[in-house]
Scaffold this motif. Structure first.
Motif, short mmCIF file in Angstrom:
data_model
loop_
_atom_site.label_atom_id
_atom_site.label_comp_id
_atom_site.label_asym_id
_atom_site.label_seq_id
_atom_site.Cartn_x
_atom_site.Cartn_y
_atom_site.Cartn_z
N GLN A 29 14.61 3.94 -32.69
CA GLN A 29 13.61 2.99 -33.16
C GLN A 29 12.38 3.70 -33.74
O GLN A 29 11.66 3.13 -34.56
CB GLN A 29 13.18 2.06 -32.01
N LYS A 81 17.73 -0.54 -44.50
CA LYS A 81 17.22 -1.91 -44.53
C LYS A 81 18.36 -2.92 -44.35
O LYS A 81 19.48 -2.69 -44.82
CB LYS A 81 16.49 -2.19 -45.85
N PHE A 82 18.06 -4.03 -43.70
CA PHE A 82 19.06 -5.06 -43.44
C PHE A 82 19.59 -5.66 -44.74
O PHE A 82 20.78 -5.93 -44.87
CB PHE A 82 18.46 -6.15 -42.55
N THR A 83 18.71 -5.87 -45.71
CA THR A 83 19.16 -6.41 -47.01
C THR A 83 20.18 -5.49 -47.66
O THR A 83 21.16 -5.95 -48.26
CB THR A 83 17.97 -6.63 -47.95
N GLU A 128 22.10 -13.16 -37.39
CA GLU A 128 22.31 -13.37 -38.83
C GLU A 128 23.46 -12.50 -39.32
O GLU A 128 24.28 -12.93 -40.16
CB GLU A 128 21.03 -13.04 -39.61
N LYS A 132 15.93 -1.26 -40.46
CA LYS A 132 14.74 -2.09 -40.42
C LYS A 132 15.09 -3.57 -40.55
O LYS A 132 15.86 -3.96 -41.41
CB LYS A 132 13.78 -1.68 -41.54
N ASP A 133 14.52 -4.38 -39.64
CA ASP A 133 14.65 -5.84 -39.68
C ASP A 133 16.08 -6.33 -39.43
O ASP A 133 16.41 -7.47 -39.79
CB ASP A 133 14.13 -6.42 -41.01
N PHE A 134 16.94 -5.50 -38.83
CA PHE A 134 18.31 -5.93 -38.59
C PHE A 134 18.31 -7.11 -37.63
O PHE A 134 17.72 -7.07 -36.57
CB PHE A 134 19.15 -4.80 -38.01
N ASN A 135 18.99 -8.19 -38.05
CA ASN A 135 19.05 -9.41 -37.25
C ASN A 135 20.50 -9.61 -36.80
O ASN A 135 21.38 -9.90 -37.61
CB ASN A 135 18.57 -10.61 -38.08
#
Length: 318
Positions: free
Chosen positions: A69, A194-196, A227, A221-224
């Motif tokens: 992290q 990145k998640f995108t 989703e 980053k921002d992994f959901n």
């Protein structure tokens, strides 16, 4: 007479074990986790350590470096300084260094070839870059069943091209290089931050490959996760696989390493050392156990019926 001899042998073994446990009682073990609480791999290793240490009466504590992290070089060095300070405070009799960064940033710079014994676990494939084994360090390598997994997935694929998607870190890159060499693979690997990008590459890799390996996404980053599960269910078009149990919900078939095996081995080996076994007498070994997992929801979507022999021994996710 045979039963009497057998009974005496069992009792003798019990008394030796009890005596050894008393030798380890009160001794201090510090578990140095490269990663963080809540990361399933680290949690599994720590669980294995605790289960092995508990009967001995030894004292074990954990410290987490959180380097997935907090992956910057500055953060890793700060975490290492924190660990060194904790070692000075806790004064352990032995260290367990879990995964690469504990060795790279703590053991090698400060404790390698020193008096304090160290047991490592979770180092992928090869520990020679750290100078292991050495006079005070031995342990268990972490190897995957990726070769066997790919061979199984080929049964349900149109070809043999294999894509690989993971977060961008040293461990994942090392996994690809070692797997290509060990299993004679030519993984088309993509590493993202990145998640995108993860979602985009998940789709793109399926267009240019016949099999897709989904690997560790910690550090993206921002992994959901929720989703991602929905995205995988709607976007999976070819057979997918993974080598971690916590990734089984994102892939059709998995052959997962078992983190508890690493933790139990490291702790049991640490106890042997505390009882008088010399590090030099303990060779470096590799994990041997794997768990097959079938994600039936994804398999049904793909119209795949796995081999019955595989299903008989597999953990089933509906």
């Amino acid at each position: 007479m045979r039963n009497t001899v057998k009974f005496i042998s069992v009792m003798a073994l019990f008394l030796v074990t009890l005596a050894n446990a008393q030798i380890a009682a009160g001794k201090k073990i510090l578990f140095i986790d490269s990663y963080n609480e809540g990361y399933p791999w680290s949690d599994g290793i720590w669980k294995g350590v605790q289960s092995a240490v508990k009967p001995s009466g030894a004292i074990v504590e954990a410290i987490h470096m959180d380097t997935k992290q907090q992956p910057s070089e500055e953060a890793k060095k700060a975490a290492a300084a924190r660990v060194v300070a904790e070692i000075a405070k806790f004064k352990p009799d032995i260290l367990i260094a879990s995964d690469d960064n504990a060795s790279k940033y703590v053991i090698v710079p400060t404790y390698k070839d020193k008096d304090i014994p160290v047991i490592f676990d979770g180092i992928n494939w090869d520990a020679s870059m750290y100078g292991y084994p050495c006079q005070n360090v031995t342990g268990m390598l972490e190897v995957s069943a990726l070769g066997a997994l790919v061979e199984e997935l080929k049964k349900y694929a149109k070809g043999s091209r294999v894509g690989f998607l993971a977060s961008d870190n040293e461990t994942n890159r090392k996994e690809v290089a070692a797997s290509n060499k060990k299993f004679n693979l030519a993984l088309n690997a993509v590493f993202v931050t990145k998640f995108t990008d993860w979602k985009r590459k998940f789709v793109e890799l399926q267009e240019t490959n016949d099999i897709l390996i989904v690997d560790v996404f910690e550090g993206i980053k921002d992994f959901n996760k929720e989703e991602a599960k929905a995205f995988v269910q709607s976007s999976t078009k070819i057979i997918t696989g993974s080598t971690y149990e916590d990734l089984a919900e994102y892939s059709a078939l998995s052959m997962a390493k078992i983190p508890e095996e690493q933790g139990q081995y490291a702790a049991n080996t640490a106890l042997l050392v505390l009882m008088g076994k010399k590090i030099s007498e303990i060779p470096v070994v590799a994990n041997k156990r794997f768990l097959a997992i079938a994600n039936m929801k994804l398999l049904r979507k793909l119209g795949v019926q796995p081999d019955e022999n595989l299903l008989k021994r597999a953990k089933i996710i509906q």
